[in-house]
Design an enzyme around this catalytic site. Structure first.
Site, mmCIF file in Angstrom:
data_model
loop_
_atom_site.group_PDB
_atom_site.id
_atom_site.type_symbol
_atom_site.label_atom_id
_atom_site.label_comp_id
_atom_site.label_asym_id
_atom_site.label_seq_id
_atom_site.Cartn_x
_atom_site.Cartn_y
_atom_site.Cartn_z
ATOM 1 C CB CYS A 376 48.064 39.490 47.628
ATOM 2 S SG CYS A 376 49.421 40.487 47.058
HETATM 3 O O1 KQY Z 1 47.704 42.254 49.265
HETATM 4 C C1 KQY Z 1 47.221 42.802 48.332
HETATM 5 N N1 KQY Z 1 47.948 43.048 47.303
HETATM 6 C C2 KQY Z 1 45.809 43.239 48.410
HETATM 7 C C3 KQY Z 1 45.381 44.050 47.289
HETATM 8 C C4 KQY Z 1 43.994 44.562 47.479
HETATM 9 C C5 KQY Z 1 43.492 45.127 46.235
HETATM 10 C C6 KQY Z 1 42.054 45.461 46.297
HETATM 11 N N2 KQY Z 1 41.629 45.974 45.041
#
Ligand code: KQY
Length: 388
Positions: A376
């Site tokens: 991510c």
């Molecule tokens: O791609 C992702 N897992 C983004 C997560 C965003 C979390 C914000 N608290």
């Protein structure tokens, strides 16, 4: 009249114009013969952002910053890494990032480059372009994770300006973590995310599919149901399943029938079992056991600032930890270490799946506490295909 117009007096060569200007295209990648390459295809580099928000990262983001440095350092062993950082943190970040990592001042609201960065597409004649998705912080004002997100909305454009790549502006909300592709025409997505009313409430499944075909250059879309239990992205596929190579999918798994994750993983397995890829083949599904279950401790929850518009962090909250959330670099797999009882087995499993890559583990609980993991926070830039 010589000298009247500086641009005719000193005309810039066409290649310079091309190399330095990002054009916004009105066509689509598929119409222009572009496709999103799989992550396991060669990269030119990787982009990340610096974690800063005290309402998402505990301890004013200091522990997360150390984890991001470890990720950037691990990836930099395999390919070049660029990190975007706000003006306020530039000097501090420069001090702790290795010299091999390029640091660029770049405003952002949080640090999830997979989702706010461009998704790159390539043409077999050697061109690379980027897709700039519309972004609403994973749900906008109905379940989104912070407000505002106007700087995040600009990140993809800025990356494409710096990379000197032309841009497709997608007409719908999507995030890079919501899609995986095999590079030969198949995309893997979840219904929980892409059909969520907090993303594109006016678009039906068929319209979403048409957009994915147009902007990823794929022909076949495989729909999984839900993502990992309690994933605050509304079930991004990149925490649940990914392609190891065409025809082989790695799936987050538990054998514990009492775990709410069991039914989710079982359903995904069944859908994958029944699905066919873009070439009409069945998938081989490799089950990768999950860590945990993992939960936020009282100490960790206390370290996160509470702000309006950001969901509070609660003691005992089940974390969406998954070993699927790894990054495939050129010759390396950078995987999250999340649970001493399972890390070694997961690393060995990934090493068997990627025998030509070197598996490197990075302690990643701090990234998980923020709501995601290594996949991510990274975004690969594909190498331009060799024309010919
Ligand atoms: O791609 C992702 N897992 C983004 C997560 C965003 C979390 C914000 N608290």
């Amino acid at each position: 009249r010589l000298g009247a117009n500086p641009s005719t007096q000193f005309p810039s060569p066409a290649w310079l114009e091309y190399a330095t200007m990002t054009h916004t295209l009105t066509t689509t990648p598929a119409a222009d013969g572009f496709r999103m390459p799989a992550e396991f295809e060669p990269h030119a580099g990787c982009w990340m952002l610096w974690p800063e928000r005290p309402d998402n990262w505990r301890g004013a983001a200091a522990p997360a910053q150390r984890a991001f440095v470890a990720v950037a350092t691990a990836i930099a062993r395999f390919e070049s890494v660029t990190v975007g950082v706000s003006q306020a943190y530039f000097v501090a970040a420069r001090r702790v990032l290795p010299e091999t990592v390029r640091l660029i001042e770049l405003s952002h609201d949080d640090s999830w480059m997979r989702d706010v960065g461009p998704t790159f597409v390539v043409h077999e004649r050697g061109a690379v372009r980027g897709v700039h998705w519309r972004f609403n912080a994973w749900g906008g004002l109905q379940g989104g994770l912070y407000s505002s997100w106007d700087q995040d909305e600009l990140v993809a454009l800025k990356v494409l300006e710096i990379e000197g790549r032309d841009r497709y502006r997608a007409p719908f909300i999507n995030e890079g973590g919501a899609v995986h592709v095999d590079g030969i025409g198949t995309a893997l997505v979840t219904e929980e995310c892409l059909l969520n009313a907090n993303r594109n409430p006016r678009l039906k499944r068929a319209q979403i599919e048409a957009h994915l075909r147009a902007y990823l250059g794929v022909s076949t879309i495989v729909w999984l149901g839900k993502g990992v239990f309690n994933d605050e992205t509304d079930g991004h596929v990149d925490n649940l399943a990914c392609f190891v190579r065409p025809g082989v999918v790695c799936l987050a798994w538990t054998d514990n029938r009492r775990d709410p994750q069991y039914a989710i993983s079982r359903d995904a397995w069944e859908r994958l079992h029944d699905a066919r890829d873009a070439r009409g083949r069945r998938f081989t599904v490799q089950k990768l056991p999950l860590p945990g279950p993992l939960a936020m401790t009282a100490h960790e929850a206390r370290g996160v600032e509470t702000r309006r518009g950001t969901p509070p962090r609660r003691t005992g909250h089940r974390l969406a930890g998954s070993y699927i959330n790894f990054y495939i670099a050129n010759g390396g797999i950078v995987m999250p270490l999340l649970d001493a009882r399972h890390d070694q087995a997961a690393a060995a499993h990934l090493q068997r799946l990627f025998p030509r890559h070197r598996v490197v583990g990075v302690a990643a609980r701090e990234i998980l506490l923020g709501g995601g993991n290594i996949h991510c926070i990274t975004q690969q830039v594909p190498a331009a295909p060799l024309a010919g």
